[in-house]
Structures are given as structure tokens and as C-alpha cells.
Design a protein around this motif. Structure first.
Motif, PDB file in Angstrom:
ATOM      1  N   ILE A  29       0.827  -1.215   0.000  1.00 24.45           N
ATOM      2  CA  ILE A  29       0.000   0.000   0.000  1.00 24.45           C
ATOM      3  C   ILE A  29       0.859   1.261   0.000  1.00 24.45           C
ATOM      4  N   ALA A  30       1.985   1.233   0.713  1.00 27.35           N
ATOM      5  CA  ALA A  30       2.785   2.435   0.971  1.00 27.35           C
ATOM      6  C   ALA A  30       3.489   2.969  -0.283  1.00 27.35           C
ATOM      7  N   SER A  31       3.602   4.289  -0.351  1.00 29.91           N
ATOM      8  CA  SER A  31       4.348   4.951  -1.428  1.00 29.91           C
ATOM      9  C   SER A  31       5.845   4.761  -1.242  1.00 29.91           C
ATOM     10  N   GLU A  32       6.589   5.058  -2.302  1.00 27.83           N
ATOM     11  CA  GLU A  32       8.054   5.043  -2.234  1.00 27.83           C
ATOM     12  C   GLU A  32       8.556   6.350  -1.632  1.00 27.83           C
ATOM     13  N   PRO A  33       9.674   6.351  -0.896  1.00 26.07           N
ATOM     14  CA  PRO A  33      10.344   5.158  -0.369  1.00 26.07           C
ATOM     15  C   PRO A  33       9.485   4.498   0.716  1.00 26.07           C
ATOM     16  N   VAL A  34       9.309   3.192   0.582  1.00 33.04           N
ATOM     17  CA  VAL A  34       8.375   2.446   1.430  1.00 33.04           C
ATOM     18  C   VAL A  34       8.674   2.620   2.918  1.00 33.04           C
ATOM     19  N   ALA A  35       9.947   2.633   3.268  1.00 38.59           N
ATOM     20  CA  ALA A  35      10.319   2.754   4.685  1.00 38.59           C
ATOM     21  C   ALA A  35       9.827   4.057   5.305  1.00 38.59           C
ATOM     22  N   GLU A  36       9.599   5.062   4.477  1.00 41.88           N
ATOM     23  CA  GLU A  36       9.121   6.363   4.968  1.00 41.88           C
ATOM     24  C   GLU A  36       7.592   6.409   5.063  1.00 41.88           C
ATOM     25  N   HIS A  37       6.926   5.414   4.461  1.00 41.31           N
ATOM     26  CA  HIS A  37       5.475   5.509   4.315  1.00 41.31           C
ATOM     27  C   HIS A  37       4.687   4.377   4.968  1.00 41.31           C
ATOM     28  N   TYR A  38       5.366   3.424   5.606  1.00 39.63           N
ATOM     29  CA  TYR A  38       4.585   2.417   6.323  1.00 39.63           C
ATOM     30  C   TYR A  38       5.080   2.303   7.761  1.00 39.63           C
ATOM     31  N   PHE A  39       4.131   1.983   8.651  1.00 37.83           N
ATOM     32  CA  PHE A  39       4.406   1.936  10.086  1.00 37.83           C
ATOM     33  C   PHE A  39       3.693   0.723  10.670  1.00 37.83           C
ATOM     34  N   TYR A  40       4.328   0.110  11.647  1.00 35.57           N
ATOM     35  CA  TYR A  40       3.706  -1.035  12.307  1.00 35.57           C
ATOM     36  C   TYR A  40       4.002  -0.995  13.805  1.00 35.57           C
ATOM     37  N   THR A  41       2.997  -1.363  14.599  1.00 35.46           N
ATOM     38  CA  THR A  41       3.192  -1.548  16.033  1.00 35.46           C
ATOM     39  C   THR A  41       2.326  -2.720  16.478  1.00 35.46           C
ATOM     40  N   ALA A  42       2.778  -3.451  17.457  1.00 38.36           N
ATOM     41  CA  ALA A  42       2.025  -4.617  17.941  1.00 38.36           C
ATOM     42  C   ALA A  42       0.858  -4.214  18.835  1.00 38.36           C
ATOM     43  N   ASP A  43       0.900  -2.999  19.388  1.00 40.98           N
ATOM     44  CA  ASP A  43      -0.029  -2.610  20.453  1.00 40.98           C
ATOM     45  C   ASP A  43      -0.750  -1.311  20.098  1.00 40.98           C
ATOM     46  N   PHE A  44      -2.079  -1.333  20.163  1.00 43.41           N
ATOM     47  CA  PHE A  44      -2.865  -0.123  19.875  1.00 43.41           C
ATOM     48  C   PHE A  44      -2.460   1.039  20.784  1.00 43.41           C
ATOM     49  N   ARG A  45      -2.012   0.732  21.992  1.00 38.91           N
ATOM     50  CA  ARG A  45      -1.699   1.807  22.948  1.00 38.91           C
ATOM     51  C   ARG A  45      -0.487   2.636  22.535  1.00 38.91           C
ATOM     52  N   THR A  46       0.272   2.151  21.540  1.00 38.36           N
ATOM     53  CA  THR A  46       1.460   2.913  21.111  1.00 38.36           C
ATOM     54  C   THR A  46       1.255   3.616  19.772  1.00 38.36           C
ATOM     55  N   ILE A  47       0.020   3.635  19.259  1.00 38.12           N
ATOM     56  CA  ILE A  47      -0.176   4.269  17.943  1.00 38.12           C
ATOM     57  C   ILE A  47       0.020   5.781  17.982  1.00 38.12           C
ATOM     58  N   SER A  48      -0.041   6.377  19.174  1.00 39.22           N
ATOM     59  CA  SER A  48       0.212   7.824  19.246  1.00 39.22           C
ATOM     60  C   SER A  48       1.646   8.151  18.832  1.00 39.22           C
ATOM     61  N   LYS A  49       2.565   7.212  19.062  1.00 35.80           N
ATOM     62  CA  LYS A  49       3.956   7.428  18.625  1.00 35.80           C
ATOM     63  C   LYS A  49       4.038   7.463  17.100  1.00 35.80           C
ATOM     64  N   ILE A  50       3.276   6.585  16.456  1.00 32.57           N
ATOM     65  CA  ILE A  50       3.205   6.626  14.995  1.00 32.57           C
ATOM     66  C   ILE A  50       2.586   7.944  14.549  1.00 32.57           C
ATOM     67  N   GLY A  51       1.574   8.394  15.279  1.00 32.59           N
ATOM     68  CA  GLY A  51       0.932   9.668  14.956  1.00 32.59           C
ATOM     69  C   GLY A  51       1.924  10.814  14.927  1.00 32.59           C
ATOM     70  N   LYS A  52       2.833  10.835  15.888  1.00 35.08           N
ATOM     71  CA  LYS A  52       3.841  11.902  15.934  1.00 35.08           C
ATOM     72  C   LYS A  52       4.746  11.853  14.711  1.00 35.08           C
ATOM     73  N   LYS A  53       5.130  10.640  14.299  1.00 33.90           N
ATOM     74  CA  LYS A  53       5.982  10.506  13.110  1.00 33.90           C
ATOM     75  C   LYS A  53       5.230  10.947  11.853  1.00 33.90           C
ATOM     76  N   LEU A  54       3.965  10.572  11.770  1.00 37.64           N
ATOM     77  CA  LEU A  54       3.166  10.940  10.604  1.00 37.64           C
ATOM     78  C   LEU A  54       2.971  12.449  10.496  1.00 37.64           C
ATOM     79  N   GLN A  55       2.787  13.113  11.630  1.00 38.07           N
ATOM     80  CA  GLN A  55       2.632  14.565  11.621  1.00 38.07           C
ATOM     81  C   GLN A  55       3.795  15.228  10.899  1.00 38.07           C
ATOM     82  N   MET A  56       4.984  14.692  11.107  1.00 37.61           N
ATOM     83  CA  MET A  56       6.191  15.291  10.521  1.00 37.61           C
ATOM     84  C   MET A  56       6.321  14.976   9.037  1.00 37.61           C
ATOM     85  N   LYS A  57       5.719  13.862   8.592  1.00 39.59           N
ATOM     86  CA  LYS A  57       5.933  13.404   7.221  1.00 39.59           C
ATOM     87  C   LYS A  57       4.865  13.859   6.232  1.00 39.59           C
TER      88      LYS A  57
END
Length: 305
Positions: free
Chosen positions: A274-302
Motif C-alpha cells: 500500500i505504501a508509497s516510495e520510499p516504502v520505509a518512509e510511508h509504512y508503520f507497524y506496532t504490535a499494540d494499539f496503545r502505542t499508535i500515538s507514537k506513529i501519529g507523531k511521526k506521521l505529523q512530521m511526514k
């Protein structure tokens, strides 16, 4: 020191008892709200009256007197340290006052308090659509965390007709548009609509959702603006029950910038597809819903590079 707050006319006498209080060394401030009797305030207050009598139109704005009293009592010198401020990110203390600032890559909005990753000039125009997995495996308590994740991203945007527009789609065994691009003109209304979103609680048809994004979400009829960058954020917690390859490729071929966010049992190969190139910049994974806010912070910047 006594601070008296009243919004009407007293039903008994105040002049004599107020005089006794002042004679006993009590400094009295009188604050009137709304339809208050102003002569009563002057009978209560210490002198000079200009320093000890205040008036506000309603209780909702009474807090604007806070700084006056803090300075008068010489108690608080660092408003940032006490948390008595409304800066979203960084508070800079000055004697008896403060000013707000933002973290690197964010810009202070016109309100002087909040920050946006996407702001300034016509170049910040953006059409952003969330595709949110509402399948049964997410579970209701985690779905509430997903709503907070969406609003965390919304907080970083400068929402207006000329800048960022936001749309929201939920998918499970079917696809449901929660609201199209441009329906809401400010962050407050978008966040309120996100909080009201009802949980679908069925299957995981990610391919069908991607096709909806291509055919409908980014169409002019659904509020998309010609020539404005298109960003899709796909959130899922499991393997898709349908075929995603063609729709994922078409979205990127059309120039949409696609971010993939996976939690729990999400399949990383699908996220990368699904993710755009470069893939490493556009996909995120976490095992726990409680840590998705950390992904949110990264996405805000990107989102708004």
C-alpha cells in the motif's frame, strides 16, 4: 486577601461589614459578572477602587483576570512552570507572562497558541483522506484509540478551504464514507465528527476500501480540489479479506501519496504494498494499539514535507 465574585444585587447589607473587614487589614477585590450592581462592588472593595474592582461580561471569560491577580499577588513568576498556559507545544516564560513556540518542523498558527506541521502559503494545500479499519478484530476500546490517532493527525494540520481538507472513510465488510473532503472547515468540527463515528465491527475488505478511495474519495464531486496534493492514510489491524494489489498500485500511479499504518495482526507485506516510495518512509507497524500515538507523531512530521 479576599476575592468576592458576584453576578447580582445583594439581598442584605454589605457596606458596614465590608468596612469592618478592611479595617481588620483584609484587602478585598470585588469582581462583578454580567448584570451585577456596580455600586455594591465599590462598597465592598478596598481602595484604590481602580485596582480592586473588576467587571467581566460572563463567567466564560472570567479567566482573563487570572494574570492580573497573579501579578498583583507576586506569587507566580513562571507561568510555564506552573502549567498555567495554553501553549500546545512549547511555552517560553517572561516576567509575569509567557509566549508560545513550536517544535522543529512545526509552525505557530495565527492564534499564537497552536502549532501545525502544514502551514504557510498556498504550497500547504492538501487533500487528506483516512481509510480506517472498522473490523470486528479491532474491538471497541481500541477503536476509540484509533479515533484519538486520527485527531492527533488533524491537530497538526492548518484546516481551511485554501489549506488542508480532511475526509474520513471506514471500512469492514463494506465501505462507508463518514464525511467527504471539505465538509468541515475547521479542526474542531472534524474532531467532533471523528468522535461520533460508529464502529462497523465486521470484516476487513481493504482492497474494496482502496478502490473507493480511488473512485470516490478523491473525486471532485466529493470535495477534492484539482492540482492539490492527495494523501491517503490506511489504518488496518489484520490481513485483507480481498485482493489489494491492483488498487494499491493504481492509487500510487495516480500520484496519491499513500501511508500505511498497521497494528497487531496487520500483514507487513500488505502494508508495504500500500505504501508509497520510499516504502520505509510511508509504512508503520506496532504490535499494540496503545502505542499508535507514537506513529501519529511521526506521521505529523511526514505528511506535509
Amino acid at each position: 486577601v479576599a476575592i468576592v465574585v458576584t453576578d447580582g444585587r445583594p439581598q442584605d447589607g454589605v457596606q458596614d461589614v465590608a468596612a469592618r473587614a478592611r479595617a481588620a487589614g483584609i484587602e478585598i477585590f470585588a469582581i462583578g459578572v454580567g448584570r451585577v450592581d456596580m455600586p455594591t462592588l465599590r462598597q465592598i472593595a478596598s481602595k484604590p477602587l481602580d485596582d480592586h474592582v473588576d467587571y467581566v461580561e460572563s463567567y466564560s471569560v472570567i479567566e482573563k483576570l487570572t494574570h492580573k491577580f497573579q501579578e498583583a499577588f507576586c506569587v507566580v513568576s513562571d507561568l510555564c512552570a506552573t502549567g498555567d498556559h495554553d501553549c500546545e507545544q512549547i511555552c517560553i516564560s517572561t516576567p509575569g507572562a509567557y509566549k508560545c513556540a513550536c517544535k522543529e518542523s512545526f509552525t505557530l498558527n495565527s492564534d499564537g497558541k497552536t502549532c501545525s506541521a502544514c502551514s504557510g502559503g498556498s504550497g500547504s494545500a492538501l487533500d487528506l483522506v483516512f481509510l480506517i479499519d472498522g473490523s470486528k478484530s479491532v474491538r471497541p476500546e481500541n477503536f476509540e484509540l484509533v479515533k484519538k490517532f486520527i485527531n492527533q493527525i488533524v491537530d497538526s494540520l492548518e484546516v481551511s478551504e485554501k489549506q488542508a481538507q480532511v475526509g474520513l472513510v471506514q471500512y469492514s465488510s463494506s465501505v462507508r464514507q463518514e464525511f467527504p473532503l471539505g465538509q468541515f472547515k475547521n479542526k474542531k468540527d472534524i474532531k467532533a465528527a471523528v468522535k461520533k463515528m460508529a464502529y462497523m465491527e465486521k470484516g476487513t475488505m481493504t482492497g474494496q476500501a482502496l478502490k473507493y478511495l480511488i473512485d470516490s474519495s478523491f473525486s471532485i464531486v466529493n470535495g477534492a480540489r484539482p492540482g492539490v496534493p492527495k494523501v491517503g492514510i490506511v489504518f488496518t489491524d489484520g490481513r485483507s479479506q480481498d485482493y489489494i494489489t491492483d488498487a494499491a498500485k493504481k492509487a500510487k500511479d495516480l500520484g496519491f501519496r499513500m501511508f500505511a499504518v498497521g497494528v497487531g495482526n496487520a500483514v507487513e507485506d500488505e502494508l508495504r504494498e500500500i505504501a508509497s516510495e520510499p516504502v520505509a518512509e510511508h509504512y508503520f507497524y506496532t504490535a499494540d494499539f496503545r502505542t499508535i500515538s507514537k506513529i501519529g507523531k511521526k506521521l505529523q512530521m511526514k505528511i506535509c514535507i
